[in-house]
Design a protein around this motif. Structure first.
Motif, PDB file in Angstrom:
ATOM      1  N   ASP A 186       0.825  -1.207   0.000  1.00 21.59           N
ATOM      2  CA  ASP A 186       0.000   0.000   0.000  1.00 21.59           C
ATOM      3  C   ASP A 186       0.862   1.260   0.000  1.00 21.59           C
ATOM      4  N   ARG A 187       1.950   1.245   0.745  1.00 21.88           N
ATOM      5  CA  ARG A 187       2.850   2.416   0.765  1.00 21.88           C
ATOM      6  C   ARG A 187       3.472   2.637  -0.596  1.00 21.88           C
ATOM      7  N   VAL A 188       3.881   1.526  -1.244  1.00 24.15           N
ATOM      8  CA  VAL A 188       4.517   1.634  -2.563  1.00 24.15           C
ATOM      9  C   VAL A 188       3.533   2.218  -3.571  1.00 24.15           C
ATOM     10  N   VAL A 189       2.299   1.694  -3.553  1.00 23.22           N
ATOM     11  CA  VAL A 189       1.295   2.145  -4.518  1.00 23.22           C
ATOM     12  C   VAL A 189       0.913   3.606  -4.233  1.00 23.22           C
ATOM     13  N   ALA A 190       0.814   3.958  -2.942  1.00 26.80           N
ATOM     14  CA  ALA A 190       0.517   5.360  -2.597  1.00 26.80           C
ATOM     15  C   ALA A 190       1.637   6.280  -3.088  1.00 26.80           C
ATOM     16  N   ASP A 191       2.870   5.849  -2.964  1.00 21.53           N
ATOM     17  CA  ASP A 191       4.002   6.648  -3.463  1.00 21.53           C
ATOM     18  C   ASP A 191       3.908   6.833  -4.971  1.00 21.53           C
ATOM     19  N   MET A 192       3.528   5.757  -5.675  1.00 25.76           N
ATOM     20  CA  MET A 192       3.390   5.859  -7.136  1.00 25.76           C
ATOM     21  C   MET A 192       2.304   6.867  -7.494  1.00 25.76           C
ATOM     22  N   ALA A 193       1.180   6.790  -6.777  1.00 25.37           N
ATOM     23  CA  ALA A 193       0.066   7.687  -7.090  1.00 25.37           C
ATOM     24  C   ALA A 193       0.459   9.142  -6.845  1.00 25.37           C
ATOM     25  N   ALA A 194       1.150   9.382  -5.736  1.00 26.97           N
ATOM     26  CA  ALA A 194       1.556  10.760  -5.424  1.00 26.97           C
ATOM     27  C   ALA A 194       2.558  11.262  -6.462  1.00 26.97           C
ATOM     28  N   ALA A 195       3.493  10.398  -6.859  1.00 25.69           N
ATOM     29  CA  ALA A 195       4.507  10.813  -7.842  1.00 25.69           C
ATOM     30  C   ALA A 195       3.853  11.094  -9.188  1.00 25.69           C
ATOM     31  N   ALA A 196       2.872  10.268  -9.564  1.00 37.83           N
ATOM     32  CA  ALA A 196       2.195  10.475 -10.846  1.00 37.83           C
ATOM     33  C   ALA A 196       1.422  11.788 -10.823  1.00 37.83           C
TER      34      ALA A 196
END
Ligand code: MG
Length: 416
Positions: A186-196
């Motif tokens: 979940d942290r990894v996916v949240a990081d991806m979403a924020a970066a995108a």
């Protein structure tokens, strides 16, 4: 006095209710929340409530009472997943997969193109297009300044941008090791979403596979990006010309040293952090300000020295750079000299090399320095009028000259 059960030894303790598994929840069809309330010990429930909270500490969709208070969350959404770790079921393509996708990936990535959930994304986009793909295997998954999630977005966005393109869309394919903690995913996916979101790109298609324990290391991510080219001429590694200025957008070696430090637990490297950043907006500003840009390239694996060698070879030119002009943070310089590393060969994840006509160098420098990611931008050298094609020459601080070769072998594997 209760009679001992005839089918078991009299000393059998009463059996506790089974810990919920994917198959129990899939078969029973009852809400995991109800399930949890019924059979879980308070300690486990409390632990579960920490899962699936996003960066702002939003409530978990596990718990209807709290989820209902959050606008946009459906309190009836069945709770996620069965266990606090990814099970093989989650990659089966069945309901467990759907649940993982909807409650982790879709929850963070949701956008109108992705939400259609057809077999492919429908893109309304005009060519010419730039397209790039990269796989991310960095270890550890989280480090100062970023994570595998930020890298997976920034790395691909930056590669697309280096062609003078506006990155628009990304794909995201994850290979997940069975047993990975859901909170980590979940942290990894949240990081991806924020970066995108920061980069202004949408993740429009994706894939998830789960492989048995030991078949990969926690999580590997592939992203592919497409963007619309707006630069004319299109920057290319083949386009450096004698007399051109060579610029770099900031300090060198931060990412490589940070990953090495966090992997090896080097506590003295406390003041270094990865430079992982999206460069697309800065690149657009450079091209708008300068018009003609010959080469744009991000010095990732192999660092500045290797990337300059690639450009010198592709363009058949000799490149001269000045050691005294190269920006390297004091902490990185110290860390490198302690470890016997050369910051010119360490990976960067938020820097670009820009080669363009000398008379546009000042405009490029101003455009870089106006960006939060280019504050330390500087001119570091020029493309030589003489010299052997394919060579990179470094003028040292004491006035000598030496050749900078390509990186030989891997200074550090699994850096991105
Ligand atoms: Mg690149």
């Amino acid at each position: 006095v209760p009679r001992p059960a005839p089918w078991g030894p009299a000393w059998s303790p009463p059996k506790a209710a089974a810990r919920p598994t994917s198959s129990i929840w899939l078969r029973s069809g009852i809400s995991p929340v109800a399930h949890a309330a019924h059979i879980l010990s308070p300690a486990w429930t409390a632990a579960a409530s920490c899962l699936w909270t996003d960066g702002e500490g939003a409530p978990s969709p596990f718990f209807p009472a709290r989820a209902a208070a959050t606008p946009g969350r459906n309190p009836k959404t069945p709770g996620i997943i069965m266990d606090d770790r990814i099970l093989l079921d989650a990659g089966s393509g069945g309901r467990a997969s759907q649940r993982l996708i909807s409650q982790c990936f879709m929850r963070h990535f949701s956008n109108p193109l992705l939400d259609r959930m057809d077999d492919a994304a429908l893109l309304d986009i005009k060519g010419p297009l730039a397209m790039s793909t990269d796989s991310y295997t960095v270890t550890p998954l989280f480090f100062a300044g970023g994570s595998i999630g930020t890298l997976a977005v920034h790395g691909t966005v930056n590669d697309v941008a280096m062609l003078g393109a506006r990155p628009r869309y990304l794909s995201c394919a994850c290979i997940i090791e069975e047993g990975l903690e859901l909170s980590i995913l979940d942290r990894v996916v949240a990081d991806m979403a924020a970066a995108a979101q920061t980069a202004g790109v949408h993740i429009v298609t994706g894939d998830t596979k789960v492989v048995p324990r030991g078949m990969c290391d926690k999580i590997f991510i592939n992203t592919t990006g497409v963007g619309e080219i707006f630069a004319s001429p299109v920057p290319s590694g083949h386009a450096a010309r004698p007399g051109d200025a060579v610029l770099v957008s900031g300090a060198l070696g931060d990412h490589g040293l940070t990953v090495m430090g966090s992997r090896e637990g080097l506590s003295f490297l406390t003041d270094v952090a990865s430079d992982s950043a999206p460069l697309n907006h800065m690149i657009a500003d450079i091209i708008t300000a300068c018009g003609e840009v010959h080469v744009l390239r991000d010095p990732t694996r192999g660092g500045l020295a290797t990337t300059l060698n690639e450009i010198a070879e592709q363009s058949s030119v000799c490149i001269d750079i000045e050691e005294s002009l190269l920006p390297v943070h004091e902490s990185v310089r110290n860390g490198c000299s302690f470890l016997g590393l050369d910051p010119l060969y360490l990976a960067n994840e938020g820097k670009c090399i820009c080669i363009l006509p000398q008379d546009r160098a000042e405009a490029a420098l101003r455009a870089m320095q106006a960006s939060p990611y280019g504050k330390e931008a500087t001119i570091i050298g020029r493309v030589a009028e003489d010299g052997k094609p394919g060579q990179v020459r470094l003028r040292t601080r004491i006035g000598g000259q030496r050749l900078l070769g390509m990186l030989e072998g891997a200074q550090l594997p699994r850096i991105c």
